[in-house]
Write an enzyme that holds these catalytic residues in place. Structure first.
Site, short mmCIF file in Angstrom:
data_model
loop_
_atom_site.label_atom_id
_atom_site.label_comp_id
_atom_site.label_asym_id
_atom_site.label_seq_id
_atom_site.Cartn_x
_atom_site.Cartn_y
_atom_site.Cartn_z
N GLY A 176 0.83 -1.20 0.00
CA GLY A 176 0.00 0.00 0.00
C GLY A 176 0.86 1.24 0.00
N GLY A 215 3.44 0.80 3.28
CA GLY A 215 4.38 -0.31 3.43
C GLY A 215 3.99 -1.50 2.59
N LYS A 267 4.67 -6.62 8.12
CA LYS A 267 4.47 -5.35 7.42
C LYS A 267 5.73 -4.51 7.58
CE LYS A 267 1.40 -1.31 7.18
NZ LYS A 267 0.19 -0.67 7.73
N ASP A 309 -10.47 4.25 9.24
CA ASP A 309 -10.32 3.89 7.83
C ASP A 309 -11.05 2.59 7.54
OD1 ASP A 309 -9.49 4.29 5.24
OD2 ASP A 309 -7.53 3.38 5.50
#
Length: 467
Positions: free
Chosen positions: A237, A240, A257, A350
């Site tokens: 994304g 990362g 991640k 989000d």
């Protein structure tokens, strides 16, 4: 006599434990502390409990937190901070963590011949490609030295037709701004073979170097990160990249991640990544991805999470909209996970189909808390457009109610294949839908937060009542 000696030792131990003590919660952990006394800075040794002895003065003491390769952080702790007791923590809020920013500088390495590949050699023997000699490079001292107290790092220069040359370099020879190494002249690389028979090979090598210079290899091409073997990339994304990995000793599969290299050198993105790790570490719920550990490797921060085998809800919606029978159990789990996060005073901010992973067994799990906040601020409209509540667009801070609205948008999209307008008409688009589920989703999408459910826990109960 022995009894008197024992009492004397005990009295000295108690006296040594007296005074004010302060514990700093800072990343990275192995930092050094100095306190200002007059015009001088005196080092502060830490005891076995990682506490710093603070001078007992009425003034507010000033401290410096230092670590090799990082910028010095200077702060002042108010004297009133010790009113509640002699042992205190800084920063005072449990969810806050101090962060030391890496030192970034520019350097140009010069070799003869020019255009040599430059590799960083870590203490463990791993190699990281930095660039080519003769070109200005941006260097992260924290990554170069690995935070070593000596401040030395090893650079290896490689050039076609030359023997590899490994050179130890002291970080203190560099200064802020532009640097040149060596200070004058160029480092000669010893030839591997006599030059005249190698002319054809040199021509081919020049073509190969030109191609390689346009395709800089990633540091993550190496198969190991910390204590984990990198197996394959799962996705990426804006912040990362996520990899599937295995623990080198136990073989446990995990998801890692890793912050992008160009963001790891920026303190604001580095702090956001560490904040996500700290927030997720406090959450333990079957519908929230679990953090196992987090750390840094050669200056690259990484986050180790449980491996949730499945696909995100967006992938499922790309095939077709979901029916009420398939959506209701997923919606119950999604509401349950967010309700737990809200009970810990954490707002996701989000909510969208890409951040909800669904396994083959039907388990729904929220991921990517990169925008999550404990204390959201006004005028911050971070998130994904289309899922933002009306009050967020008006400048109000994120809240559990805005997360509830976003979850309603997700449910509406999953059932209809489109985002709701200003007046959602779920009943017209899906007239055969269960009336109870339609009523729950319509209430979640209410324009005013006061018209929605009091909490996502109430949403979960309402969904259960209709199943």
């Amino acid at each position: 006599m022995k009894v008197w000696l024992l009492w004397l030792c005990l009295a000295l131990a108690v006296a040594a434990e007296g005074g004010r003590r302060l514990t700093f919660d800072c990343v990275p952990r192995d930092f050094q502390v100095a306190v200002q006394q007059g015009d001088l800075w005196q080092p502060c040794p830490r005891n076995l409990r990682n506490q710093v002895e603070v001078p007992d003065t009425p003034e507010s003491p000033r401290f410096r937190l230092m670590r090799q390769g990082y910028q010095t952080l200077e702060l002042q702790v108010p004297a009133a901070h010790w009113k509640s007791g002699p042992e205190q923590r800084w920063p005072p809020a449990l969810h806050q963590v101090l962060t030391l920013s890496p030192q970034i500088l520019q350097a140009t390495f010069h070799t003869r011949p020019a255009g040599a590949q430059i590799f960083l050699i870590s203490a463990a023997g791993r190699q990281e490609y930095l660039g080519l000699s003769g070109q200005p490079l941006s260097l992260n001292l924290a990554r170069l030295t690995g935070g070593s107290g000596q401040g030395y790092f090893e650079i290896e220069f490689r050039h076609w037709g030359c023997l590899p040359s490994r050179v130890p370099i002291a970080s203190y020879t560099f200064s802020p701004g532009q640097n040149r190494w060596p200070a004058s002249g160029s480092l000669p690389l010893p030839l591997r073979y006599p030059l005249w028979p190698a002319v054809p090979a040199l021509l081919l090598g020049a073509l190969w170097l030109r191609r390689q210079s346009s395709q800089r290899p990633s540091p993550l091409n190496r198969p190991c990160l910390g204590d984990y073997w990198i197996r394959q990339a799962l996705g990426w994304g804006a912040a990362g990249k996520v990899f599937r990995a295995e623990h080198r000793h136990s073989g446990r599969p995990v998801a890692i991640k890793v912050l992008h290299a160009h963001l790891a050198d920026q303190s604001i993105h580095l702090a956001a990544f560490r904040r996500e790790a700290a927030l997720l570490a406090e959450l333990d719920h079957p519908n929230l991805v679990k953090v196992l550990e987090w750390g840094e490797d050669l200056g690259r921060p990484y986050l180790v999470m449980e491996l949730v085998e499945g696909s995100d809800l967006r992938t499922a919606l790309s095939v077709d909209a979901l029916g009420a029978t398939a959506l209701a159990p997923l919606l119950v789990q999604a509401a349950s996970g967010l309700a737990w996060a809200h009970s810990q005073h954490i707002v996701h901010r989000d909510i969208k189909p890409e951040n909800l992973i669904v396994t083959a067994a039907g388990r729904a799990c929220w991921v990517d808390f990169g925008l999550a906040e404990v204390e959201p601020t006004p005028d911050d409209v971070s998130g994904t457009s289309g899922y933002l509540a009306p009050e967020r667009l008006a400048g109000a801070p994120a809240s559990p109610a805005s997360d509830q609205y976003a979850l309603g948008v997700l449910a509406y999209e999953a059932l209809t294949g489109e985002l709701p307008g200003t007046t959602p008409e779920l009943k017209k688009l899906r007239p055969a839908l269960c009336p109870h589920l339609t009523e729950v989703i319509q209430r979640m999408l209410s324009h005013h937060p006061s018209d929605r459910y009091p909490s996502l826990l109430e949403v979960e109960r309402a969904l259960w009542a209709g199943m």
